[in-house]
Motif scaffolding. Structure first.
Motif, PDB file in Angstrom:
ATOM      1  N   ALA A   1      -6.314  71.286 104.354  1.00 24.60           N
ATOM      2  CA  ALA A   1      -5.083  70.649 104.841  1.00 24.60           C
ATOM      3  C   ALA A   1      -4.747  71.231 106.204  1.00 24.60           C
ATOM      4  N   ALA A   2      -5.763  71.305 107.055  1.00 21.07           N
ATOM      5  CA  ALA A   2      -5.607  72.002 108.333  1.00 21.07           C
ATOM      6  C   ALA A   2      -5.217  71.070 109.475  1.00 21.07           C
ATOM      7  N   GLY A   3      -4.672  69.904 109.177  1.00 22.13           N
ATOM      8  CA  GLY A   3      -4.121  69.015 110.217  1.00 22.13           C
ATOM      9  C   GLY A   3      -5.131  68.722 111.312  1.00 22.13           C
TER      10      GLY A   3
ATOM     11  N   ALA B   1       4.424  76.415 108.897  1.00 22.64           N
ATOM     12  CA  ALA B   1       5.009  75.394 109.782  1.00 22.64           C
ATOM     13  C   ALA B   1       4.848  75.748 111.256  1.00 22.64           C
ATOM     14  N   SER B   2       3.744  76.380 111.623  1.00 25.36           N
ATOM     15  CA  SER B   2       3.558  76.706 113.038  1.00 25.36           C
ATOM     16  C   SER B   2       2.687  75.668 113.761  1.00 25.36           C
ATOM     17  N   GLY B   3       2.162  74.698 113.030  1.00 18.91           N
ATOM     18  CA  GLY B   3       1.345  73.648 113.652  1.00 18.91           C
ATOM     19  C   GLY B   3       2.192  72.413 113.936  1.00 18.91           C
ATOM     20  N   THR B   4       1.645  71.241 113.609  1.00 18.72           N
ATOM     21  CA  THR B   4       2.338  69.978 113.922  1.00 18.72           C
ATOM     22  C   THR B   4       3.648  69.837 113.143  1.00 18.72           C
ATOM     23  N   SER B   5       3.726  70.461 111.987  1.00 22.74           N
ATOM     24  CA  SER B   5       4.913  70.258 111.147  1.00 22.74           C
ATOM     25  C   SER B   5       6.188  70.838 111.761  1.00 22.74           C
ATOM     26  N   ARG B   6       6.045  71.654 112.815  1.00 27.99           N
ATOM     27  CA  ARG B   6       7.270  72.108 113.476  1.00 27.99           C
ATOM     28  C   ARG B   6       7.614  71.202 114.661  1.00 27.99           C
TER      29      ARG B   6
ATOM     30  N   ILE C   1       3.258  71.023 106.377  1.00 27.66           N
ATOM     31  CA  ILE C   1       3.973  70.313 105.315  1.00 27.66           C
ATOM     32  C   ILE C   1       2.990  69.762 104.266  1.00 27.66           C
ATOM     33  N   VAL C   2       1.776  69.374 104.710  1.00 29.43           N
ATOM     34  CA  VAL C   2       0.804  68.794 103.775  1.00 29.43           C
ATOM     35  C   VAL C   2       0.221  69.883 102.870  1.00 29.43           C
ATOM     36  N   GLY C   3      -0.206  70.999 103.473  1.00 29.82           N
ATOM     37  CA  GLY C   3      -0.777  72.094 102.664  1.00 29.82           C
ATOM     38  C   GLY C   3       0.247  72.656 101.688  1.00 29.82           C
TER      39      GLY C   3
ATOM     40  N   ALA D   1     -12.698  71.037 112.211  1.00 25.10           N
ATOM     41  CA  ALA D   1     -13.400  72.332 112.338  1.00 25.10           C
ATOM     42  C   ALA D   1     -13.665  72.930 110.950  1.00 25.10           C
ATOM     43  N   ILE D   2     -12.733  72.745 110.027  1.00 27.12           N
ATOM     44  CA  ILE D   2     -12.943  73.251 108.655  1.00 27.12           C
ATOM     45  C   ILE D   2     -14.064  72.436 107.991  1.00 27.12           C
ATOM     46  N   GLY D   3     -14.090  71.135 108.242  1.00 30.03           N
ATOM     47  CA  GLY D   3     -15.156  70.280 107.697  1.00 30.03           C
ATOM     48  C   GLY D   3     -16.526  70.750 108.156  1.00 30.03           C
TER      49      GLY D   3
ATOM     50  N   VAL E   1      -3.635  79.757 102.460  1.00 33.98           N
ATOM     51  CA  VAL E   1      -3.871  80.597 103.640  1.00 33.98           C
ATOM     52  C   VAL E   1      -3.515  79.818 104.903  1.00 33.98           C
ATOM     53  N   GLU E   2      -2.872  80.524 105.827  1.00 36.52           N
ATOM     54  CA  GLU E   2      -2.391  79.897 107.067  1.00 36.52           C
ATOM     55  C   GLU E   2      -2.678  80.858 108.213  1.00 36.52           C
ATOM     56  N   LYS E   3      -3.298  80.323 109.271  1.00 33.57           N
ATOM     57  CA  LYS E   3      -3.730  81.237 110.347  1.00 33.57           C
ATOM     58  C   LYS E   3      -2.561  81.795 111.147  1.00 33.57           C
TER      59      LYS E   3
ATOM     60  N   ALA F   1       5.891  69.391 123.030  1.00 35.75           N
ATOM     61  CA  ALA F   1       4.860  68.424 122.632  1.00 35.75           C
ATOM     62  C   ALA F   1       4.166  68.936 121.375  1.00 35.75           C
ATOM     63  N   GLY F   2       3.770  68.021 120.515  1.00 29.77           N
ATOM     64  CA  GLY F   2       3.028  68.357 119.298  1.00 29.77           C
ATOM     65  C   GLY F   2       1.805  67.472 119.190  1.00 29.77           C
ATOM     66  N   LEU F   3       0.918  67.817 118.260  1.00 24.12           N
ATOM     67  CA  LEU F   3      -0.356  67.094 118.134  1.00 24.12           C
ATOM     68  C   LEU F   3      -0.426  66.393 116.782  1.00 24.12           C
TER      69      LEU F   3
ATOM     70  N   GLY G   1       2.969  62.103 108.628  1.00 21.08           N
ATOM     71  CA  GLY G   1       2.658  63.210 107.713  1.00 21.08           C
ATOM     72  C   GLY G   1       3.887  63.790 107.027  1.00 21.08           C
ATOM     73  N   ILE G   2       5.024  63.708 107.694  1.00 23.08           N
ATOM     74  CA  ILE G   2       6.256  64.188 107.052  1.00 23.08           C
ATOM     75  C   ILE G   2       6.578  63.222 105.907  1.00 23.08           C
ATOM     76  N   THR G   3       6.493  61.937 106.219  1.00 26.77           N
ATOM     77  CA  THR G   3       6.740  60.918 105.194  1.00 26.77           C
ATOM     78  C   THR G   3       5.798  61.088 104.005  1.00 26.77           C
TER      79      THR G   3
ATOM     80  N   ILE H   1      15.076  57.252 118.549  1.00 24.38           N
ATOM     81  CA  ILE H   1      16.257  58.120 118.623  1.00 24.38           C
ATOM     82  C   ILE H   1      16.623  58.572 117.210  1.00 24.38           C
ATOM     83  N   GLN H   2      16.650  59.883 116.994  1.00 20.21           N
ATOM     84  CA  GLN H   2      16.966  60.382 115.643  1.00 20.21           C
ATOM     85  C   GLN H   2      17.991  61.504 115.773  1.00 20.21           C
ATOM     86  N   GLN H   3      19.047  61.437 114.968  1.00 19.29           N
ATOM     87  CA  GLN H   3      20.064  62.494 115.022  1.00 19.29           C
ATOM     88  C   GLN H   3      19.894  63.434 113.837  1.00 19.29           C
TER      89      GLN H   3
HETATM   90  C1  LIG Z   1       6.102  64.134 118.303  1.00 20.86           C
HETATM   91  C2  LIG Z   1       5.846  63.913 116.829  1.00 20.86           C
HETATM   92  C3  LIG Z   1       6.771  63.219 116.063  1.00 20.86           C
HETATM   93  C4  LIG Z   1       6.535  63.020 114.693  1.00 20.86           C
HETATM   94  N1  LIG Z   1       7.500  62.402 113.939  1.00 20.86           N
HETATM   95  C5  LIG Z   1       7.261  62.161 112.626  1.00 20.86           C
HETATM   96  C6  LIG Z   1       8.239  61.508 111.830  1.00 20.86           C
HETATM   97  O1  LIG Z   1       9.367  61.207 112.274  1.00 20.86           O
HETATM   98  N2  LIG Z   1       7.915  61.226 110.533  1.00 20.86           N
HETATM   99  C7  LIG Z   1       6.699  61.562 109.990  1.00 20.86           C
HETATM  100  O2  LIG Z   1       6.466  61.241 108.823  1.00 20.86           O
HETATM  101  N3  LIG Z   1       5.776  62.238 110.708  1.00 20.86           N
HETATM  102  C8  LIG Z   1       6.022  62.534 112.015  1.00 20.86           C
HETATM  103  N4  LIG Z   1       5.085  63.186 112.762  1.00 20.86           N
HETATM  104  C9  LIG Z   1       3.784  63.511 112.152  1.00 20.86           C
HETATM  105  C10 LIG Z   1       3.837  64.787 111.325  1.00 20.86           C
HETATM  106  O3  LIG Z   1       4.554  65.792 112.033  1.00 20.86           O
HETATM  107  C11 LIG Z   1       2.410  65.247 111.012  1.00 20.86           C
HETATM  108  O4  LIG Z   1       1.645  64.184 110.474  1.00 20.86           O
HETATM  109  C12 LIG Z   1       2.440  66.374 109.978  1.00 20.86           C
HETATM  110  O5  LIG Z   1       3.290  67.414 110.414  1.00 20.86           O
HETATM  111  C13 LIG Z   1       1.032  66.937 109.761  1.00 20.86           C
HETATM  112  O6  LIG Z   1       1.153  68.010 108.849  1.00 20.86           O
HETATM  113  P1  LIG Z   1      -0.095  68.880 108.438  1.00 20.86           P
HETATM  114  O7  LIG Z   1       0.367  69.835 107.410  1.00 20.86           O
HETATM  115  O8  LIG Z   1      -1.249  67.996 108.147  1.00 20.86           O
HETATM  116  O9  LIG Z   1      -0.499  69.651 109.785  1.00 20.86           O
HETATM  117  P2  LIG Z   1       0.045  71.021 110.382  1.00 20.86           P
HETATM  118  O10 LIG Z   1       1.509  71.133 110.277  1.00 20.86           O
HETATM  119  O11 LIG Z   1      -0.552  71.160 111.755  1.00 20.86           O
HETATM  120  O12 LIG Z   1      -0.586  72.104 109.410  1.00 20.86           O
HETATM  121  C14 LIG Z   1      -1.941  72.499 109.476  1.00 20.86           C
HETATM  122  C15 LIG Z   1      -1.963  74.017 109.452  1.00 20.86           C
HETATM  123  O13 LIG Z   1      -3.302  74.474 109.308  1.00 20.86           O
HETATM  124  C16 LIG Z   1      -3.382  75.726 109.939  1.00 20.86           C
HETATM  125  N5  LIG Z   1      -4.787  76.044 110.192  1.00 20.86           N
HETATM  126  C17 LIG Z   1      -5.634  75.410 111.036  1.00 20.86           C
HETATM  127  N6  LIG Z   1      -6.851  76.003 111.016  1.00 20.86           N
HETATM  128  C18 LIG Z   1      -6.777  77.029 110.135  1.00 20.86           C
HETATM  129  C19 LIG Z   1      -7.697  78.010 109.696  1.00 20.86           C
HETATM  130  N7  LIG Z   1      -8.946  78.083 110.163  1.00 20.86           N
HETATM  131  N8  LIG Z   1      -7.275  78.923 108.780  1.00 20.86           N
HETATM  132  C20 LIG Z   1      -6.005  78.900 108.294  1.00 20.86           C
HETATM  133  N9  LIG Z   1      -5.085  77.977 108.702  1.00 20.86           N
HETATM  134  C21 LIG Z   1      -5.461  77.050 109.599  1.00 20.86           C
HETATM  135  C22 LIG Z   1      -2.585  75.524 111.219  1.00 20.86           C
HETATM  136  O14 LIG Z   1      -2.161  76.748 111.783  1.00 20.86           O
HETATM  137  C23 LIG Z   1      -1.438  74.641 110.741  1.00 20.86           C
HETATM  138  O15 LIG Z   1      -0.258  75.373 110.461  1.00 20.86           O
HETATM  139  C24 LIG Z   1       5.323  63.470 114.116  1.00 20.86           C
HETATM  140  C25 LIG Z   1       4.416  64.199 114.883  1.00 20.86           C
HETATM  141  C26 LIG Z   1       4.673  64.429 116.215  1.00 20.86           C
HETATM  142  C27 LIG Z   1       3.697  65.240 117.030  1.00 20.86           C
END
Ligand SMILES: Cc1cc2nc3c(=O)[nH]c(=O)nc-3n(C[C@H](O)[C@H](O)[C@H](O)COP(=O)(O)OP(=O)(O)OC[C@H]3O[C@@H](n4cnc5c(N)ncnc54)[C@H](O)[C@@H]3O)c2cc1C
Length: 387
Positions: free
Chosen positions: A199-201, A37-42, A12-14, A206-208, A31-33, A313-315, A345-347, A261-263
């Motif tokens: 924006a690799a979450g 939305a296959s990382g934390t954003s799902r 979502i951030v990238g 590792a990117i740094g 670019v996405e590996k 579970a997510g990270l 991060g969604i916020t 709890i979220q609906q």
């Molecule tokens: C259980 C849980 C509940 C949450 N609930 C909320 C909520 O209610 N509200 C809220 O605001 N936030 C919430 N969050 C937090 C939010 O989901 C994250 O902060 C946000 O999704 C992070 O987004 P991101 O784009 O930084 O990371 P990601 O979605 O992980 O995106 C990073 C991307 O980089 C890619 N990548 C990594 N390395 C490489 C590489 N070498 N080359 C190419 N691509 C690469 C990955 O594949 C990945 O898709 C929650 C998180 C969790 C785990």
């Protein structure tokens, strides 16, 4: 055509960075590996939260929520944004005073929120446990579908000319002798560029490393329980969490747990949430799920009659001070960082994308950048060293 900027990460951030850059006429390649939305954003819930400390987070959250109002209109498909408000619940009378102080302090800083007695709670949400001490209502909070938002931001960026390259992993970043970015090496080829956004979450550290920068972001696991769709009137406010949720943010060991709890639009409940540090392991731990169910049942006993359909579970990308890093990379010209949003991060995705586009196009920042800099960590280390 060569891109002006390569964004690494299709979460979502990238995707937000790609969107706000493309709006400014910048040629972007994302670019996405894996898939988008296959990382934390799902793996997140859906809460657009406006009451997280410290003050810089409140500023980011407020600015982002306003941007969401516009995105809900601008993006090419429905992102299930709705202004739900949220309810925070105080379990025991002994916890009331500190909570009341927190709410008063948020009110003093201009946040719209109202304290609720236990009688108010029973009236507003008849299915909650009747013995709760009270709570507060946050009318500015909202909800969104993070996967749809990620995909819609990417599609909108693409519509404005951005190139979106899934299944393209970054393997290296090339620098000139003056430490300027010159190209990004990927599994689908070399991309010459002078500007990169990391924006690799949880993988951003590792990117740094590829450019010799230490980015102190580590994974923090969170479990979610998904139920079958439930009747709309089971909970009236679609985001209800224990006030103790805020304490779980600061926990540094063990498994911190709180009811959340979220609906969703489709009627399912997402029951959160836990926090623990277990590296990159996304295994679901049954004992955590059991404890998490118990915490949610404590606040909403009606859950006892509802089926769970899956768990995952997510990270979260955790930064040591729980403030995101939206920054230039010190000493590496053309390297920008947008990471470390932990559980918000969604916020914060929209304002993060906007700030990155403002930095790259030399516009005045919507929110002060200094508290978000990578530099703040080295300054702190230096202060600690000097005592
Ligand atoms: C259980 C849980 C509940 C949450 N609930 C909320 C909520 O209610 N509200 C809220 O605001 N936030 C919430 N969050 C937090 C939010 O989901 C994250 O902060 C946000 O999704 C992070 O987004 P991101 O784009 O930084 O990371 P990601 O979605 O992980 O995106 C990073 C991307 O980089 C890619 N990548 C990594 N390395 C490489 C590489 N070498 N080359 C190419 N691509 C690469 C990955 O594949 C990945 O898709 C929650 C998180 C969790 C785990």
């Amino acid at each position: 055509m060569l891109p002006d900027v390569v964004v690494i990460g299709g979460g979502i951030v990238g995707c937000s960075c790609a969107y706000y850059l493309a709006r400014e006429g910048v040629r972007v390649c994302l670019v996405e590996k894996g898939n988008l939305a296959s990382g934390t954003s799902r793996a997140g819930q859906s809460h657009i939260v406006l009451w997280e400390e410290p003050d810089i987070n409140l500023q980011l959250e407020k600015a982002s929520r306003l941007l969401y109002e516009a995105l809900a209109e601008e993006l090419p498909f429905d992102i299930e944004y709705r202004r739900t408000g949220s309810l925070a619940l105080v379990e025991n009378a002994g916890d009331w005073e500190p909570f009341e102080r927190t709410v008063h302090s948020l009110q003093a800083r201009g946040l719209d929120c109202q304290l609720l007695t236990s009688t108010d709670l029973c009236r507003l949400e008849p299915n909650l446990a009747p013995d709760l001490a009270g709570g507060a209502y946050f009318p500015e909070d909202a909800q969104v579908n993070p996967i749809l938002t990620t995909l819609a931001l990417a599609q909108a960026a693409k519509n404005m000319g951005a190139e979106i390259r899934p299944f393209t992993e970054v393997t290296g970043i090339e620098l000139s002798a003056e430490r300027k970015v010159t190209a990004v090496d990927t599994t689908t080829g070399r991309i010459p560029t002078a500007i990169v956004v990391n924006a690799a979450g949880v993988w951003s550290a590792a990117i740094g490393t590829m450019v010799g920068l230490e980015i102190p972001v580590i994974p923090r696991r969170g479990h979610i329980i998904v139920t079958e769709p439930v009747p709309d009137n089971l909970i009236n406010c679609k985001i209800i969490l224990a006030a103790g949720y805020m304490q779980t943010l600061g926990a540094t060991s063990g498994v911190a747990m709180s009811a959340n709890i979220q609906q969703t639009h489709s009627g399912n409940l997402l029951l959160g949430s836990s926090r623990d540090f277990g590296g990159f392991d996304r295994t679901v731990r049954p004992e955590v799920i059991r404890a998490q169910l118990a915490r949610n049942l404590r606040f909403l006993p009606a859950l006892a009659n509802i089926h769970v359909i899956r768990t995952y579970a997510g990270l979260r990308p955790y930064s040591p001070d729980l403030v995101p890093i939206i920054s230039e990379g010190d000493g590496v010209k053309g390297f920008y960082i947008a990471t470390g949003h932990e559980g918000a991060g969604i916020t914060m995705a929209p304002i993060t994308g906007k700030l990155i586009s403002e930095m790259i196009t030399s516009k005045a920042p919507t929110v002060p950048l200094e508290p978000l800099s990578l530099r703040r960590f080295s300054h702190r280390q230096e202060e600690d060293r000097l005592g």
